[in-house]
Design an enzyme around this catalytic site. Structure first.
Site, short mmCIF file in Angstrom:
data_model
loop_
_atom_site.label_atom_id
_atom_site.label_comp_id
_atom_site.label_asym_id
_atom_site.label_seq_id
_atom_site.Cartn_x
_atom_site.Cartn_y
_atom_site.Cartn_z
N GLU A 284 0.83 -1.23 0.00
CA GLU A 284 0.00 0.00 0.00
C GLU A 284 0.86 1.27 0.00
O GLU A 284 0.66 2.15 0.84
CB GLU A 284 -0.95 -0.02 1.20
CG GLU A 284 -1.94 -1.15 1.12
CD GLU A 284 -3.06 -1.09 2.17
OE1 GLU A 284 -3.01 -0.23 3.07
OE2 GLU A 284 -4.00 -1.91 2.05
N GLU B 8 -5.53 -8.49 -0.27
CA GLU B 8 -6.23 -8.15 0.99
C GLU B 8 -7.68 -7.92 0.64
O GLU B 8 -8.01 -6.99 -0.10
CB GLU B 8 -5.65 -6.89 1.64
CG GLU B 8 -4.29 -7.11 2.28
CD GLU B 8 -3.84 -5.93 3.14
OE1 GLU B 8 -4.68 -5.28 3.79
OE2 GLU B 8 -2.62 -5.67 3.15
#
Ligand code: AHR
Length: 503
Positions: A177, A296
């Site tokens: 991320e 995720e």
């Protein structure tokens, strides 16, 4: 009150093939966060702990799920992680301030212990490298440590640490991320693209057999999505094999019909990322196709208010401990349909996470282990959803909700397991009041009969499981049956179902 019915139709045919399913779409994730590692998979003082301190009761449930790959060690945590802290004699390992979650990390579990655990769990490791505070050097050294046989500084260090054989970790994430303002060492797309490219190049020189995941956006809600994917892939295309997608689904507004439609958001997200990958492919006149790693995904919102009140600098405090409801499980079932429907491009996916932290498996420190509601659709889809994904033609009545229009009441995915000669129909009824009667034409599966119809249903959308009480669990008394080449599927109101058929 008498049962009300809604009718839907579908056609399933062997020739309507989406793809062979890569089993890695049933992956999961363990981060050094909250009680995922300490108190989750590892608790040396627990009566169920084995000689390495791993909880065998937890291992049993992980094995039951047949998880093929587990992402590690983060997550946000990896962006300030020094992998060297977690190897070598345990008494020498430093205690660190863990900045992503503001806890104390004592490093009693690291790369080697996790590789040991993964072996016991029968799963592969998807390792993430730190591209926040570190870069090329730390990544190539870690890879030399894990994968090089010996005769060099880091491979011999591993041997000195008691691991003669390399771990041969095949799948690596280039950071986590990196577009997130919360990420330690977050980057612009240009900064990340350049760093990820150079890191990937060095890593593939160390071990050309590895596969690499380039960081996509932290979610489709990021203002930079999907430009982030376009810019970063423009840099990393040559060495990356996958791009990552992350998304968590919420029901803050307590609007169940809207919540149950959120798999349409996942569908749209996947399609947009595929288009972006293929745009870069076209731009580069490349023959190579980048696939997707949805590494995720889950429901996550129940615990956020409590987590904001958490005192910092504790060791393994309970963080992100969402207690999942029945309706969460129904959505999770639909999210799994969506991954299967895109199995031609989604080759890996990780339910985030596996134990205690937004997880299907929960533990008490020193005590019990139990299955959350979301365990069940994950379990059945992972165990029975192997083989070929088929693309059913669905004709279902629809509804509109706050954020979505034309939401089909019937959401479904279909898998043909050639080896077992088994057809598996996974199906969600999103209707809150009515039973869904589905006439499913299975014309190319002559002589197939229902051998099991598992139903996950509950009158209370908010029902949860606890250490002492299982309120949500499937039964296999579903009423579906065949008549000639028609499967009559009976899906109770607001339910998730698995119908298995064989000759
Ligand atoms: O899974 C919890 C967190 O969610 C991860 O650390 C991070 O990557 C994401 O924001």
């Amino acid at each position: 009150m008498a049962k009300e019915f809604t009718n839907a139709k579908m056609v399933v045919d062997k020739d309507f093939k989406v793809s062979d399913i890569d089993p890695r779409i049933y992956g999961s994730f363990i981060e050094h966060l909250g009680r995922a590692v300490y108190g989750g998979i590892f608790e040396p003082e627990h009566p169920e702990a084995d000689e390495h301190g791993f909880r065998q009761d937890v291992l049993e449930l992980v094995k039951e799920l047949q998880v093929p790959i587990v992402r590690y060690p983060g997550g946000n945590m990896v962006s300030a992680y020094n992998w060297e802290d977690g190897v070598g004699p345990k008494e020498d390992r430093p205690k660190r301030l863990e900045l992503a979650w503001r806890t104390i990390e004592n490093n009693q579990v690291g790369t080697n212990e996790f590789a040991d655990w993964a072996k016991k769990a029968g799963t592969d490791v998807m390792m993430a490298v730190n591209l926040g505070t570190r870069g090329i050097d730390a990544a190539r050294n870690l890879l030399e440590y894990t994968n090089h046989p010996g005769g060099t500084y880091y491979s011999d260090l591993r041997r000195k640490h008691g691991y003669e054989q390399p771990h041969n970790i095949k799948t690596w994430c280039l950071g986590n991320e990196m577009d997130g303002p919360w990420q330690i060492g977050g980057k612009t797309a240009e900064e990340y693209g350049r760093l990820a490219y150079e890191t990937a190049k060095a890593m593939k020189l160390v071990d050309p057999s590895i596969e690499l995941v380039s960081c996509g956006s932290s979610s489709s809600d990021m203002p930079t999505f999907p430009q982030w994917e376009a810019t970063t892939l423009d840099h990393t295309y040559e060495f990356a094999d996958y791009v990552s997608l992350h998304q968590y689904y919420t029901n803050y507004e307590n609007d169940t019909p809207n919540f149950l439609a959120r798999s349409m958001e996942m569908d749209h997200f996947i399609k947009t990322v595929i288009s972006t990958c293929d745009y870069i492919k076209a731009k580069k006149r490349s023959k190579k196709t980048i696939n997707l790693s949805f590494d995720e995904w889950n429901v996550w919102f129940h615990s956020t208010a409590d987590d904001e009140k958490m005192e910092p600098w504790q060791v393994a405090p309970p963080q992100l401990e969402d207690v999942y409801t029945f309706e969460d499980a129904v959505l999770v079932g639909s999210l799994l349909h969506t991954l299967l429907k895109h199995s031609d491009r989604v080759k890996m996916a990780c339910m985030a996470q596996l134990v205690n932290v937004i997880a299907p498996i929960m533990t008490d420190n020193g005590g019990k282990v139990w299955k959350q509601t979301i365990f069940y659709p994950y379990y059945y889809t992972s165990v029975y959803g192997r083989g070929i994904a088929l693309d059913p033609v669905v004709d279902s009545p629809k509804y509109d909700s706050k954020d979505f229009t034309d939401v089909p009441y019937l959401d479904t995915s279909v898998v043909y397991n050639e080896e077992k000669e088994e057809l598996v129909v996974f199906a969600t009824n999103r209707h809150m009041e009515n039973t869904l009667k589905v006439d499913c034409d299975i014309r190319s599966f002559e002589g197939f009969r229902v051998i099991e119809h598992v139903v996950l249903e509950n009158d209370d959308p908010k029902a949860v499981n606890t250490a002492n009480q299982t309120n949500v669990a499937p039964h296999n008394k579903g009423e579906s049956h065949t008549e000639g080449s028609i499967l009559h599927g009976i899906l109770p109101k607001m339910s998730w179902n698995m119908i298995r058929l064989r000759k």
